[in-house]
Scaffold this motif. Structure first.
Motif, mmCIF file in Angstrom:
data_model
loop_
_atom_site.group_PDB
_atom_site.id
_atom_site.type_symbol
_atom_site.label_atom_id
_atom_site.label_comp_id
_atom_site.label_asym_id
_atom_site.label_seq_id
_atom_site.Cartn_x
_atom_site.Cartn_y
_atom_site.Cartn_z
ATOM 1 N N GLU A 1 1.041 -50.059 -102.004
ATOM 2 C CA GLU A 1 0.859 -50.366 -101.561
ATOM 3 C C GLU A 1 1.593 -51.127 -101.301
ATOM 4 O O GLU A 1 2.294 -51.886 -102.261
ATOM 5 N N LYS A 2 3.112 -51.216 -99.837
ATOM 6 C CA LYS A 2 4.021 -52.096 -100.146
ATOM 7 C C LYS A 2 3.677 -53.439 -99.394
ATOM 8 O O LYS A 2 2.699 -53.384 -98.790
ATOM 9 N N LYS A 3 4.006 -54.203 -100.564
ATOM 10 C CA LYS A 3 3.776 -56.108 -99.833
ATOM 11 C C LYS A 3 4.182 -55.774 -97.805
ATOM 12 O O LYS A 3 5.648 -55.020 -97.418
ATOM 13 N N ARG A 4 3.662 -55.994 -96.841
ATOM 14 C CA ARG A 4 4.093 -56.011 -96.025
ATOM 15 C C ARG A 4 3.948 -57.842 -94.433
ATOM 16 O O ARG A 4 4.259 -58.788 -95.459
#
Length: 117
Positions: A63-66
């Motif tokens: 999960e990438k940081k948004r």
């Protein structure tokens, strides 16, 4: 007919049950159509989780940081800044349109062509 032939060939070769391995893959392996997979390099083995411990194929990465959502105050400030820029641009446009522009003299007529080849 071809599918029945392939299924019969796979069954005769002692292929595992349908749920465990693709029978077409067993046939292509036996014929030599699929390339053998060699030992993976160390950096590949170290960067991936152990396949025996995984009960799924991970198609997605971590999960990438948004970017965080803006608050209502921040969006209102952004809107106000955009409206101010628009008003400044419209004022500058009106000022430029009100200035007199000197008309240029028409271009002289080109000389007549008298050369004939």
């Amino acid at each position: 007919m071809v599918a029945a032939l392939l299924a019969g060939l796979a069954a005769s070769m002692g292929a595992p049950a349908w749920g465990q391995e693709n029978p077409l893959r067993a046939v292509t392996n036996a014929i030599g159509l699929t390339a053998p997979t060699g030992e993976r390099p160390d950096f590949v083995r170290e960067s991936r989780p152990d396949e025996e411990k995984m009960d799924f194929v991970p198609f997605l990465g971590p999960e990438k940081k948004r970017i965080p959502l803006k608050t209502q105050e921040q969006t209102a400030a952004d809107d106000a800044a955009l409206v101010a820029d628009k008003n400044r641009a419209q004022g500058r446009q009106k000022k430029l349109q009100s200035e007199a522009v000197e008309q240029l003299a028409p271009a002289p007529k080109p000389p007549a062509i008298t050369d004939k080849f």
